[in-house]
Design an enzyme around this catalytic site. Sequence first.
Site, PDB file in Angstrom:
ATOM      1  N   SER A 298      65.033  73.875  23.741  1.00  0.00           N
ATOM      2  CA  SER A 298      65.494  74.700  22.626  1.00  0.00           C
ATOM      3  C   SER A 298      65.621  76.157  23.065  1.00  0.00           C
ATOM      4  CB  SER A 298      64.492  74.606  21.469  1.00  0.00           C
ATOM      5  OG  SER A 298      63.297  75.276  21.813  1.00  0.00           O
TER       6      SER A 298
ATOM      7  N   ARG B 277      51.285  69.309  33.109  1.00  0.00           N
ATOM      8  CA  ARG B 277      52.294  69.029  32.082  1.00  0.00           C
ATOM      9  C   ARG B 277      53.599  68.490  32.687  1.00  0.00           C
ATOM     10  NH1 ARG B 277      52.220  71.129  27.280  1.00  0.00           N
ATOM     11  NH2 ARG B 277      54.448  71.561  27.322  1.00  0.00           N
TER      12      ARG B 277
ATOM     13  N   LEU C 122      79.444  54.809  25.755  1.00  0.00           N
ATOM     14  CA  LEU C 122      78.428  55.607  25.052  1.00  0.00           C
ATOM     15  C   LEU C 122      78.651  57.073  25.411  1.00  0.00           C
ATOM     16  CD1 LEU C 122      75.505  55.835  23.608  1.00  0.00           C
ATOM     17  CD2 LEU C 122      74.602  55.831  25.937  1.00  0.00           C
TER      18      LEU C 122
ATOM     19  N   ASP D 131      59.292  64.707  22.192  1.00  0.00           N
ATOM     20  CA  ASP D 131      58.108  65.566  22.125  1.00  0.00           C
ATOM     21  C   ASP D 131      56.875  64.814  22.629  1.00  0.00           C
ATOM     22  OD1 ASP D 131      56.650  67.815  21.602  1.00  0.00           O
ATOM     23  OD2 ASP D 131      56.664  67.614  19.423  1.00  0.00           O
ATOM     24  N   GLY D 132      55.974  65.545  23.222  1.00  0.00           N
ATOM     25  CA  GLY D 132      54.689  64.958  23.618  1.00  0.00           C
ATOM     26  C   GLY D 132      54.505  64.767  25.118  1.00  0.00           C
TER      27      GLY D 132
ATOM     28  N   HIS E 176      56.994  65.553  31.947  1.00  0.00           N
ATOM     29  CA  HIS E 176      58.449  65.738  31.902  1.00  0.00           C
ATOM     30  C   HIS E 176      59.148  64.749  32.846  1.00  0.00           C
ATOM     31  CE1 HIS E 176      57.830  69.103  29.355  1.00  0.00           C
ATOM     32  NE2 HIS E 176      57.430  69.943  30.275  1.00  0.00           N
TER      33      HIS E 176
HETATM   34  C1  FPP Z   1      58.737  68.098  24.888  1.00  0.00           C
HETATM   35  O1  FPP Z   1      57.426  67.842  25.291  1.00  0.00           O
HETATM   36  C2  FPP Z   1      59.688  67.966  26.018  1.00  0.00           C
HETATM   37  C3  FPP Z   1      60.487  68.955  26.510  1.00  0.00           C
HETATM   38  C4  FPP Z   1      60.530  70.304  25.936  1.00  0.00           C
HETATM   39  C5  FPP Z   1      61.371  68.748  27.669  1.00  0.00           C
HETATM   40  C6  FPP Z   1      62.030  67.421  27.756  1.00  0.00           C
HETATM   41  C7  FPP Z   1      62.957  67.348  28.895  1.00  0.00           C
HETATM   42  C8  FPP Z   1      63.156  66.262  29.667  1.00  0.00           C
HETATM   43  C9  FPP Z   1      62.380  65.005  29.496  1.00  0.00           C
HETATM   44  C10 FPP Z   1      64.191  66.295  30.737  1.00  0.00           C
HETATM   45  C11 FPP Z   1      65.450  65.621  30.247  1.00  0.00           C
HETATM   46  C12 FPP Z   1      66.355  65.316  31.372  1.00  0.00           C
HETATM   47  C13 FPP Z   1      67.711  65.403  31.328  1.00  0.00           C
HETATM   48  C14 FPP Z   1      68.516  64.911  32.435  1.00  0.00           C
HETATM   49  C15 FPP Z   1      68.404  66.013  30.208  1.00  0.00           C
HETATM   50  P1  FPP Z   1      56.353  69.022  25.236  1.00  0.00           P
HETATM   51  O2  FPP Z   1      56.327  69.686  26.569  1.00  0.00           O
HETATM   52  O3  FPP Z   1      56.646  69.905  24.084  1.00  0.00           O
HETATM   53  O4  FPP Z   1      55.027  68.212  25.005  1.00  0.00           O
HETATM   54  P2  FPP Z   1      53.731  68.690  24.190  1.00  0.00           P
HETATM   55  O5  FPP Z   1      54.156  68.887  22.771  1.00  0.00           O
HETATM   56  O6  FPP Z   1      52.785  67.544  24.373  1.00  0.00           O
HETATM   57  O7  FPP Z   1      53.255  69.949  24.835  1.00  0.00           O
END
Ligand code: FPP
Length: 232
Positions: free
Chosen positions: A56, A24, A122, A11-12, A28
């Site tokens: 989610s 944003r 793993l 998160d974050g 990611h």
């Molecule tokens: C939460 O931050 C992050 C997500 C919902 C997406 C995370 C996904 C990835 C990092 C990609 C993973 C890659 C693979 C290969 C599986 P947020 O957007 O909720 O941040 P915020 O709370 O600051 O808005």
Amino acid sequence: MIPSHVSIIMDGNGRWAKQRGKERFYGHIEGVESVRACVEAAVETGVKYLSIFAFSEENWGRPQDEVVSLMELMVKAMAAEMDSLDKNGVRFMVIGNREHLSDSLKSTIDSCMKRTASNTTLTLVVFLSYSGKWDILQAAKKLASDYAGDPEGLAAVSEADFSKYLSTASIPDPDLIIRTSGECRLSNYLLWQGAYSELLFVDTLWPDFKKEEFRKALESYSKRDRRYGKVK
Ligand code: FPP
């Protein structure tokens, strides 16, 4: 005491990008680097299962352009990382509701899972389009259909039997669930499976959560006293 299964609610990313005056999505992209760092740290420390909450069921409600670019990022990241994961003995798995996933994402997932299926160093599990309530409900529906007309069998169903209907039947429950960015909630994550997980909430934003933070989390876990409701 090294946990066998570490699970992370990443998160974050959005806040991390905003702090830098960027879109944003930039968060990611850096978030994928954190996934790579944690995979490396998990291999180095002997963790056997690392799972991440990547998307989610509720995340489908985000602005369409963010959803589309996140899905594209996942396809790209999976394709780009697969050689290295395979070379390092990582078995790759995706768990979640496949109904809304695009054909290209599903075929990328299937080929990555097939290619790495026999790796044993793993297991990296990506929870994608997943929610705890969805999982429990789909398990209950399958169980109900299997036991239709068999009230005695149904009465004998144990917690262990029920677990076999969950989408996580082939992996152990998480020993440690970490959530980054200072939020202290489970957000419909592994509700059944996390019943006795140790929880760790850290202020670090996900793009800043790299090897050192992963090791610190393991250190914090090693000081926990797990009693599972019993007395030592
Ligand atoms: C939460 O931050 C992050 C997500 C919902 C997406 C995370 C996904 C990835 C990092 C990609 C993973 C890659 C693979 C290969 C599986 P947020 O957007 O909720 O941040 P915020 O709370 O600051 O808005």
